[in-house]
Design a protein around this motif. Structure first.
Motif, mmCIF file in Angstrom:
data_model
loop_
_atom_site.group_PDB
_atom_site.id
_atom_site.type_symbol
_atom_site.label_atom_id
_atom_site.label_comp_id
_atom_site.label_asym_id
_atom_site.label_seq_id
_atom_site.Cartn_x
_atom_site.Cartn_y
_atom_site.Cartn_z
ATOM 1 N N ALA A 160 6.947 5.758 -4.959
ATOM 2 C CA ALA A 160 5.925 6.467 -4.173
ATOM 3 C C ALA A 160 6.380 7.859 -3.749
ATOM 4 O O ALA A 160 5.566 8.662 -3.283
ATOM 5 C CB ALA A 160 5.571 5.645 -2.939
ATOM 6 N N ALA A 181 9.596 0.158 -5.124
ATOM 7 C CA ALA A 181 8.237 0.669 -4.914
ATOM 8 C C ALA A 181 8.249 1.901 -4.008
ATOM 9 O O ALA A 181 7.483 2.852 -4.221
ATOM 10 C CB ALA A 181 7.357 -0.425 -4.313
ATOM 11 N N THR A 184 0.709 12.667 -0.518
ATOM 12 C CA THR A 184 1.655 13.341 -1.406
ATOM 13 C C THR A 184 1.805 14.804 -0.999
ATOM 14 O O THR A 184 1.031 15.337 -0.213
ATOM 15 C CB THR A 184 1.186 13.255 -2.862
ATOM 16 O OG1 THR A 184 -0.115 13.864 -2.969
ATOM 17 C CG2 THR A 184 1.091 11.810 -3.320
ATOM 18 N N GLN A 186 0.799 -1.232 0.000
ATOM 19 C CA GLN A 186 0.000 0.000 0.000
ATOM 20 C C GLN A 186 0.834 1.285 0.000
ATOM 21 O O GLN A 186 0.376 2.318 0.461
ATOM 22 C CB GLN A 186 -0.958 0.006 1.200
ATOM 23 C CG GLN A 186 -2.343 -0.531 0.895
ATOM 24 C CD GLN A 186 -2.490 -2.009 1.180
ATOM 25 O OE1 GLN A 186 -1.839 -2.520 2.077
ATOM 26 N NE2 GLN A 186 -3.337 -2.687 0.432
ATOM 27 N N LEU A 187 2.042 1.242 -0.528
ATOM 28 C CA LEU A 187 2.848 2.455 -0.557
ATOM 29 C C LEU A 187 2.224 3.539 -1.434
ATOM 30 O O LEU A 187 2.485 4.730 -1.231
ATOM 31 C CB LEU A 187 4.269 2.134 -1.050
ATOM 32 C CG LEU A 187 5.130 1.293 -0.099
ATOM 33 C CD1 LEU A 187 6.475 0.988 -0.728
ATOM 34 C CD2 LEU A 187 5.315 1.991 1.245
ATOM 35 N N ASP A 188 1.401 3.139 -2.392
ATOM 36 C CA ASP A 188 0.745 4.132 -3.248
ATOM 37 C C ASP A 188 -0.322 4.912 -2.501
ATOM 38 O O ASP A 188 -0.865 5.890 -3.027
ATOM 39 C CB ASP A 188 0.132 3.460 -4.483
ATOM 40 C CG ASP A 188 -0.899 2.402 -4.118
ATOM 41 O OD1 ASP A 188 -0.848 1.868 -2.996
ATOM 42 O OD2 ASP A 188 -1.773 2.118 -4.960
ATOM 43 N N ARG A 189 -0.628 4.520 -1.273
ATOM 44 C CA ARG A 189 -1.634 5.225 -0.473
ATOM 45 C C ARG A 189 -1.014 6.316 0.397
ATOM 46 O O ARG A 189 -1.746 7.016 1.106
ATOM 47 C CB ARG A 189 -2.372 4.225 0.431
ATOM 48 C CG ARG A 189 -3.093 3.116 -0.326
ATOM 49 C CD ARG A 189 -4.232 3.662 -1.142
ATOM 50 N NE ARG A 189 -5.038 2.586 -1.721
ATOM 51 C CZ ARG A 189 -6.179 2.779 -2.368
ATOM 52 N NH1 ARG A 189 -6.646 4.015 -2.518
ATOM 53 N NH2 ARG A 189 -6.845 1.758 -2.873
#
Length: 321
Positions: free
Chosen positions: A183, A179, A152, A146-149
């Motif tokens: 991110a 990954a 930002t 879940q690193l894309d969560r």
């Protein structure tokens, strides 16, 4: 300020599915294995906290010593607005960074990520109470998925402590760091804790303490599988083993069957011969140049590398290129 409601990207059913998949694959392998993340139910987490206080277990004390000395320098170098912690648990050591960053000014948000809802609820409430001006956003997720969560924007500092990265096999480590870099944005920071290669006479007792706490922690994975999947393991029939592998420079924790037995789980029949090992954890140890090389391959440049006074544990500050 109270902590914000948890952002949940990992449901109980996801954890159950993951446990089922790992048990099915790992117990069907020629060399049986289970991943270490399944140690950590409530009892497993209590046992690990007990381990960190044992005289033999140096990594927690050594890493805390580095952070206690270097936190002001880390704050000055990163001037982070957002602090993100992967596998946060109680966030105890992270308070050293929170203190330094809040003293410096500019830190606005703390984002702990962990698979445990209960652990996050407790830690985010405590952090919010202790740092009233700080926005606290807990994320329930798996740092390998879940690193894309991660939030930002702003100057971000991601911390990954405890040498948890050593629990990943080399290909898994490479995938995780790649990954992680994907991110982040150019200029974001990563603070990485890594246990260092040293004499095995120091390393092995940290995973095989005289009081037997690590042995109970190791056997806890069998209790988790019994409870969650209706298996019929007899945990008392497995002895705890910790072995140093000099070729891979890692320690392996295993559970060794003390007698021949047959275990039933998920409709499978799993046979153990007397003396057969079930690998439950790999904990890699690192050289400073190796850490820097792995980070560079993933797209990070090492800015600083620090150790405790005894040179047992390393903390790397790297920046996304």
């Amino acid at each position: 300020m109270t902590a914000e409601p948890l952002e949940i990207y990992l449901e109980e059913r996801d954890l159950e599915r993951g446990l089922r998949d790992d048990v099915r694959v790992g117990l069907s392998a020629g060399q049986k294995w289970l991943p270490p993340k399944w140690f950590y139910d409530a009892r497993g987490s209590e046992l690990f906290e007990e381990i960190t206080r044992l005289p033999e277990y140096y990594p927690t004390r050594a890493e805390r010593a580095v952070l206690a000395e270097r936190a002001p320098e880390i704050a000055a170098l990163t001037t982070a607005k957002t602090l993100i912690e992967l596998g946060s648990g109680s966030s105890e050591k992270t308070r050293l960074l929170l203190d330094a960053l809040t003293r410096q000014g500019g830190l606005g948000t703390f984002v702990p990520l962990d698979v445990s809802v209960s652990a996050l609820r407790g830690s985010t409430a405590q952090i919010a109470a202790g740092y009233p001006g700080l926005r606290v956003r807990g994320i329930v997720g798996d740092f390998t998925r879940q690193l894309d969560r991660l939030p930002t924007g702003g100057r971000r500092l991601v911390v990954f402590l405890g040498s948890t990265i050593g629990n990943l096999l080399p290909a898994e480590r490479a995938g995780f760091l790649t990954a992680m870099r994907a991110a982040l944005e150019v200029g974001d920071w990563l603070l990485l804790g890594t246990d260092l290669v040293k004499d095995p006479s120091v390393i092995v007792p940290a995973y095989d303490d005289a009081a037997g706490v690590t042995a109970e922690f190791n056997r806890n994975v069998l209790r988790v599988i019994n409870r969650e999947l209706g298996a019929d393991f007899d945990p008392a029939a497995f002895e705890h083993v910790a072995l140093w592998d000099p070729d891979h420079e890692w320690i392996e924790m295993r559970l060794r069957a003390t007698r021949a037995m047959r275990v039933r789980v998920l409709g499978m029949t799993v046979d153990f011969a007397a003396g057969e090992d079930l690998r439950t954890e790999v904990s890699a140890k690192f050289h400073p140049e190796g850490i820097a090389a792995e980070l560079a391959t993933a797209g990070f440049g090492t800015t600083e590398f620090w150790t405790d006074p005894d040179g047992l544990f390393g903390v790397t500050l790297a920046r996304a290129r």
